[in-house]
Scaffold this motif. Structure first.
Motif, short mmCIF file in Angstrom:
data_model
loop_
_atom_site.label_atom_id
_atom_site.label_comp_id
_atom_site.label_asym_id
_atom_site.label_seq_id
_atom_site.Cartn_x
_atom_site.Cartn_y
_atom_site.Cartn_z
N ASP A 211 0.83 -1.22 0.00
CA ASP A 211 0.00 0.00 0.00
C ASP A 211 0.86 1.26 0.00
O ASP A 211 0.55 2.25 0.69
N ARG A 212 1.92 1.24 -0.77
CA ARG A 212 2.84 2.37 -0.89
C ARG A 212 2.88 2.84 -2.34
O ARG A 212 2.67 2.06 -3.27
N SER A 213 3.18 4.10 -2.53
CA SER A 213 3.44 4.63 -3.87
C SER A 213 4.88 5.11 -3.89
O SER A 213 5.48 5.36 -2.84
N ALA A 214 5.45 5.24 -5.09
CA ALA A 214 6.87 5.56 -5.17
C ALA A 214 7.23 6.08 -6.55
O ALA A 214 6.43 6.06 -7.48
N VAL A 215 8.47 6.52 -6.65
CA VAL A 215 9.12 6.81 -7.92
C VAL A 215 10.25 5.80 -8.08
O VAL A 215 10.97 5.52 -7.12
N VAL A 216 10.40 5.27 -9.29
CA VAL A 216 11.44 4.29 -9.57
C VAL A 216 12.27 4.78 -10.75
O VAL A 216 11.71 5.16 -11.78
N ALA A 217 13.58 4.77 -10.58
CA ALA A 217 14.50 5.14 -11.66
C ALA A 217 15.47 4.00 -11.89
O ALA A 217 15.97 3.40 -10.95
#
Length: 166
Positions: free
Chosen positions: A53-59
């Motif tokens: 239940d987390r949101s994120a940015v992925v690079a």
């Protein structure tokens, strides 16, 4: 004239052959991260974060530190995009998990000096991507709710996507 032409052709052929041979000296064949793999890793990372239940940015960066793939969930702070890229770059550049670098910097003055380099970010969430013993790129995650969560999402994705190839 004919003799000159054949001599010229022979000379030109010799130069071309020499150029081909000289061109291969000092060239190293290396594995590199593809866009397809970068996209797989970003999707797997976001899926791992979403499962918590987390949101994120992925690079994802390739072996030269160039951005290959970037995905940002909705409603993630804009600073996290740069943080994810810097974590990936740091993990690639040092061939070390950024959480490990952060720990080293707390107890070692020479490691703490890494904080003076603008491109590096000594904050957990960046992991090198290793294939056949070679670092081929790195993955950085930010915005999931803390560096340990960022790193766990990244590790989960790497395990899922790359484990079958080991």
């Amino acid at each position: 004239m004919r003799h000159r032409l054949s001599l010229f052709t022979l000379l030109l052929g010799s130069l071309a052959a020499g150029a081909v041979q000289a061109g291969t000296e000092g060239v190293v064949a290396r594995q590199d991260l593809t866009l397809a793999l970068g996209n797989q890793l970003t999707q797997a990372t976001l899926s791992a974060c979403h499962a918590q239940d987390r949101s994120a940015v992925v690079a994802v960066v390739d072996r030269s530190g160039q951005l290959v793939a970037l995905q940002r969930d909705d409603n993630v702070g804009p600073h996290n995009t740069l943080a994810a890229q810097r974590k990936a770059f740091t993990a690639l550049s040092t061939k070390t998990a950024t959480s490990e670098l952060a720990k080293r910097a707390q107890g070692d003055a020479s490691s703490a000096n890494l904080n003076t380099l603008d491109e590096l970010l000594l904050l957990g969430g960046g992991l090198p991507i290793v294939v056949d013993g070679q670092v081929v790129g790195a993955l950085g995650v930010a915005g999931a709710g803390g560096s340990s969560i960022d790193e766990s999402c990244a590790q989960s994705a790497i395990d899922q996507v790359l484990q079958p190839t080991k």
